[in-house]
Write a protein that holds these residues in place. Structure first.
Motif, mmCIF file in Angstrom:
data_model
loop_
_atom_site.group_PDB
_atom_site.id
_atom_site.type_symbol
_atom_site.label_atom_id
_atom_site.label_comp_id
_atom_site.label_asym_id
_atom_site.label_seq_id
_atom_site.Cartn_x
_atom_site.Cartn_y
_atom_site.Cartn_z
ATOM 1 N N ASN A 160 1.768 -15.400 7.797
ATOM 2 C CA ASN A 160 2.439 -14.118 7.567
ATOM 3 C C ASN A 160 2.530 -13.811 6.077
ATOM 4 O OD1 ASN A 160 3.857 -11.762 7.942
ATOM 5 N ND2 ASN A 160 5.601 -12.703 8.959
ATOM 6 N N VAL A 161 2.854 -14.838 5.277
ATOM 7 C CA VAL A 161 2.926 -14.642 3.820
ATOM 8 C C VAL A 161 1.561 -14.240 3.265
ATOM 9 C CG1 VAL A 161 3.248 -15.836 1.621
ATOM 10 C CG2 VAL A 161 4.910 -16.153 3.464
ATOM 11 N N LEU A 162 0.506 -14.894 3.732
ATOM 12 C CA LEU A 162 -0.848 -14.553 3.277
ATOM 13 C C LEU A 162 -1.217 -13.124 3.680
ATOM 14 C CD1 LEU A 162 -2.745 -17.875 4.093
ATOM 15 C CD2 LEU A 162 -2.127 -16.998 1.827
ATOM 16 N N TYR A 163 -0.851 -12.754 4.903
ATOM 17 C CA TYR A 163 -1.150 -11.385 5.363
ATOM 18 C C TYR A 163 -0.409 -10.353 4.525
ATOM 19 C CZ TYR A 163 -0.912 -7.091 8.041
ATOM 20 O OH TYR A 163 -0.955 -5.765 8.403
ATOM 21 N N LEU A 164 0.880 -10.586 4.263
ATOM 22 C CA LEU A 164 1.662 -9.630 3.481
ATOM 23 C C LEU A 164 1.139 -9.522 2.048
ATOM 24 C CD1 LEU A 164 5.242 -10.513 4.778
ATOM 25 C CD2 LEU A 164 4.009 -8.373 5.163
ATOM 26 N N THR A 165 0.695 -10.653 1.493
ATOM 27 C CA THR A 165 0.098 -10.623 0.150
ATOM 28 C C THR A 165 -1.156 -9.751 0.153
ATOM 29 O OG1 THR A 165 0.922 -12.856 -0.284
ATOM 30 C CG2 THR A 165 -0.835 -12.044 -1.710
ATOM 31 N N TRP A 166 -1.995 -9.932 1.165
ATOM 32 C CA TRP A 166 -3.205 -9.093 1.300
ATOM 33 C C TRP A 166 -2.821 -7.629 1.481
ATOM 34 C CZ3 TRP A 166 -4.517 -6.070 5.532
ATOM 35 C CH2 TRP A 166 -5.791 -5.486 5.486
ATOM 36 N N LEU A 167 -1.813 -7.370 2.322
ATOM 37 C CA LEU A 167 -1.403 -5.989 2.592
ATOM 38 C C LEU A 167 -0.947 -5.293 1.323
ATOM 39 C CD1 LEU A 167 -0.647 -3.688 4.549
ATOM 40 C CD2 LEU A 167 1.574 -4.814 4.872
ATOM 41 N N ILE A 168 -0.139 -5.967 0.520
ATOM 42 C CA ILE A 168 0.376 -5.367 -0.713
ATOM 43 C C ILE A 168 -0.772 -5.043 -1.672
ATOM 44 C CG2 ILE A 168 1.773 -5.845 -2.770
ATOM 45 C CD1 ILE A 168 3.670 -7.417 -0.904
ATOM 46 N N ARG A 169 -1.787 -5.892 -1.685
ATOM 47 C CA ARG A 169 -2.944 -5.626 -2.541
ATOM 48 C C ARG A 169 -3.690 -4.370 -2.095
ATOM 49 N NH1 ARG A 169 -4.835 -9.835 -5.788
ATOM 50 N NH2 ARG A 169 -6.968 -9.065 -5.554
ATOM 51 N N GLN A 170 -3.622 -4.057 -0.804
ATOM 52 C CA GLN A 170 -4.322 -2.872 -0.305
ATOM 53 C C GLN A 170 -3.668 -1.567 -0.762
ATOM 54 O OE1 GLN A 170 -7.267 -3.630 1.258
ATOM 55 N NE2 GLN A 170 -6.449 -5.641 0.632
ATOM 56 N N PHE A 171 -2.420 -1.634 -1.172
ATOM 57 C CA PHE A 171 -1.728 -0.419 -1.624
ATOM 58 C C PHE A 171 -2.132 -0.011 -3.047
ATOM 59 C CE2 PHE A 171 1.725 -1.832 1.459
ATOM 60 C CZ PHE A 171 1.369 -0.886 2.415
ATOM 61 N N ASP A 172 -2.905 -0.842 -3.720
ATOM 62 C CA ASP A 172 -3.403 -0.535 -5.065
ATOM 63 C C ASP A 172 -2.253 -0.187 -6.015
ATOM 64 O OD1 ASP A 172 -5.335 -0.214 -7.020
ATOM 65 O OD2 ASP A 172 -5.603 1.923 -6.591
ATOM 66 N N LEU A 173 -1.334 -1.136 -6.166
ATOM 67 C CA LEU A 173 -0.120 -0.895 -6.955
ATOM 68 C C LEU A 173 -0.222 -1.415 -8.391
ATOM 69 C CD1 LEU A 173 2.414 -1.956 -4.187
ATOM 70 C CD2 LEU A 173 1.937 0.378 -4.935
ATOM 71 N N HIS A 174 -1.357 -2.028 -8.742
ATOM 72 C CA HIS A 174 -1.560 -2.558 -10.095
ATOM 73 C C HIS A 174 -0.429 -3.530 -10.470
ATOM 74 C CE1 HIS A 174 -4.793 0.335 -10.813
ATOM 75 N NE2 HIS A 174 -4.024 1.220 -10.224
ATOM 76 N N LEU A 175 -0.299 -4.571 -9.660
ATOM 77 C CA LEU A 175 0.813 -5.502 -9.838
ATOM 78 C C LEU A 175 0.429 -6.703 -10.698
ATOM 79 C CD1 LEU A 175 2.499 -5.496 -6.313
ATOM 80 C CD2 LEU A 175 3.421 -4.594 -8.452
ATOM 81 N N ALA A 176 -0.206 -6.442 -11.825
ATOM 82 C CA ALA A 176 -0.442 -7.527 -12.773
ATOM 83 C C ALA A 176 0.913 -8.051 -13.244
ATOM 84 C CB ALA A 176 -1.258 -7.023 -13.955
ATOM 85 N N PHE A 177 0.983 -9.378 -13.467
ATOM 86 C CA PHE A 177 2.276 -9.981 -13.788
ATOM 87 C C PHE A 177 2.893 -9.363 -15.033
ATOM 88 C CE2 PHE A 177 4.897 -13.091 -16.053
ATOM 89 C CZ PHE A 177 5.865 -13.324 -15.074
ATOM 90 N N ARG A 178 4.160 -9.022 -14.918
ATOM 91 C CA ARG A 178 4.947 -8.515 -16.052
ATOM 92 C C ARG A 178 6.299 -9.199 -16.025
ATOM 93 N NH1 ARG A 178 4.229 -4.237 -19.148
ATOM 94 N NH2 ARG A 178 2.384 -2.917 -18.893
ATOM 95 N N PHE A 179 6.662 -9.816 -17.122
ATOM 96 C CA PHE A 179 7.996 -10.412 -17.171
ATOM 97 C C PHE A 179 9.017 -9.285 -17.252
ATOM 98 C CE2 PHE A 179 11.709 -12.528 -18.912
ATOM 99 C CZ PHE A 179 11.723 -13.704 -18.160
ATOM 100 N N PRO A 180 10.037 -9.297 -16.395
ATOM 101 C CA PRO A 180 10.984 -8.177 -16.343
ATOM 102 C C PRO A 180 11.766 -7.996 -17.637
ATOM 103 C CG PRO A 180 11.761 -10.039 -15.032
ATOM 104 C CD PRO A 180 10.355 -10.346 -15.419
#
Length: 497
Positions: A192-212
């Protein structure tokens, strides 16, 4: 969109719940009574460790929704990674404690036969990894929800929720025992974790790591700290009353009290999923300064959800005695059914605060919701103690209802016109008030018919069927808006109905 999201969100919880209910007898048969009890207790202990969670997910949904609406990708990424780091650290902390305290928990809390001790310790240690995976999994689910893609989050919940129940039965029947069942559940959580990770990548959110940034950290921590008050209150509400009943009236009374109370909370808990989708929607409207669009959404949601809850109440009251008799035995009728009715009424009254609380939080006022929720929990516990000491489980149920009426009235009167930009009179007239009056009128007519004239399974089916038809017609005529009624009639004509 709100209606579609509501239906998806409820389906995501309902389908696994139905599957779990259906597979319980098979698991008991395959694992044995003790084996099934051990699996259940391990899951309960793992669940209680979630009290470490300070409700970051509530703040994450709000700020992710706002950032996405404002097209602020930098803040979106900072919010996402702050939550990911928090839940990763929380999961590791909890998993470490659970793993190294496995034998302590076994010796102190579990009474298992000598032959099952080694398996129980092994299963408990394996389940420690499940805590980590569950924290990550639950956090990843907030991303599609913040984007108002409840269809995707619900599909994940439904598929993996059904899968884990069926796989558990297959492994148990194949002789895997409690260790095998625990392993397969961990494996499916990983998937489920792997699927959700794949799903989030499909939204094209440009989630390169950023320290908050400090601003992002402070906003999330501040919001979640107050949201945590609500979580503490819900824990008090869910478990405190049972501890009091057990201490004052004994374990037998707990059984007669908790079975009907759990039944009512499970049914009305599903309808809460219909309400929760308004949270990211309201957050998005607030971020884009379109508060004027919130009013019709808010009033419609309150009207429809309240009416659906009233229908659920009607079904519980009309069919509850017959269901209790067939589910857990006739001995529950005399003591359990009155508790079921009173607890259902209390939960119904509590549900009037669901949408106002969600909108209140979405508009940035979690302090108000948290303080009222905590007051509700403390006052409820105090009244339950007095009620139980005075009149046993009936006193506890009456106390719950009194606390619900008192705190719901105070909350609704306080937030409307202050933190929620809609007056109480408008919310009553065009929102939940109409649903309350129509629903209670129909139930007030039908209840005497049931209690005075009808009895047995056929009578219950007849009165429930009558209630469904009457409530459905009344809902179409008085609850559904004119525009939606016209659209429905037009659709029926096209279908030749």
């Amino acid at each position: 969109m709100l209606l579609r999201n509501s239906i998806w969100n409820m389906a995501g919880a309902a389908l696994p719940a139905i599957t779990a209910l259906a597979t319980v007898p098979l698991l008991i048969s395959a694992l044995g009574v003790e084996g099934y009890g051990i699996v259940t207790l391990i899951a309960a202990v793992i669940g209680y460790f979630a009290v470490l969670d300070v409700n970051f997910s509530a703040g994450a949904i709000k700020f992710l929704a706002e950032s996405h609406t404002a097209k602020d990708r930098e803040r979106f990424a900072e919010t996402f990674w702050f939550g990911a780091m928090f839940y990763g650290a929380l999961g590791l902390l909890g998993a470490t404690i659970i793993y190294f305290s496995a034998e302590l928990f076994l010796l102190r809390f579990f009474e298992v036969s000598p032959s099952a001790r080694e398996q129980t310790v092994t299963a408990f240690k394996i389940a420690a990894a499940g805590f980590l995976l569950t924290q990550v999994q639950n956090y990843l689910l907030v991303v599609p929800q913040a984007l108002q893609r409840y269809d995707r989050s619900a599909q994940s919940e439904a598929f993996f929720g059904i899968f884990v129940n069926i796989a558990s039965v297959v492994v148990a029947m194949a002789g895997g025992g409690i260790v095998g069942v625990t392993l397969v559940r961990i494996s499916i959580s990983s998937m489920n974790v792997l699927y959700l990770t794949w799903l989030i990548r499909q939204f094209d959110l440009h989630l390169a790591f950023r320290f908050p940034s400090k601003t992002t950290r402070n906003s999330l921590v501040s919001f979640s700290a107050y949201a945590y008050l609500s979580k503490i209150a819900s824990t008090l509400h869910e478990h405190g009353d049972k501890l009091i009943v057990g201490a004052l009236a004994g374990p037998v009374a707990v059984t007669f009290y908790s079975v009907p109370a759990t039944l009512a909370s499970r049914i009305l808990g599903l309808t809460y999923r219909l309400s929760s989708v308004i949270y990211p929607s309201a957050s998005s409207l607030a971020a884009s300064e379109r508060i004027d669009e919130l009013r019709p959404m808010y009033l419609s949601a309150m009207r429809y959800v309240t009416y659906i809850n009233l229908i659920a109440l009607g079904m519980i009251v009309l069919a509850g005695d017959e269901f209790l008799q067939r589910w857990v035995g006739e001995s529950f009728l005399e003591k359990g059914y009155p508790v079921l009715v009173l607890m259902t009424l209390a939960l119904l009254v509590d549900s009037f605060t669901n949408i106002p609380s969600l909108v209140n939080d979405a508009l940035g006022h979690p302090k108000v919701t948290g303080k009222f929720a905590l007051a509700r929990g403390l006052i409820g516990i105090g009244l339950v103690y007095i009620g139980t000491a005075t009149a046993g489980i009936m006193g506890a149920a009456v106390a719950h209802l009194l606390a619900s009426i008192l705190m719901t009235a105070c909350f609704l009167l306080f937030v409307h016109g202050r933190t929620v930009p809609i007056s109480f009179s408008d919310a009553w007239r065009d929102g939940f008030g109409r649903s309350v009056m129509v629903g209670f009128f129909i139930l007030a007519v039908l209840l005497p018919v049931k209690w005075l004239f009808l009895d047995g399974l056929l009578g219950t089916v007849a009165i429930v069927s009558t209630a469904v038809v009457a409530l459905g017609i009344a809902g179409f005529m008085f609850i559904v808006s004119v525009d939606q009624r016209t659209a429905l009639l037009s659709m029926f004509r096209r279908l030749g109905v």
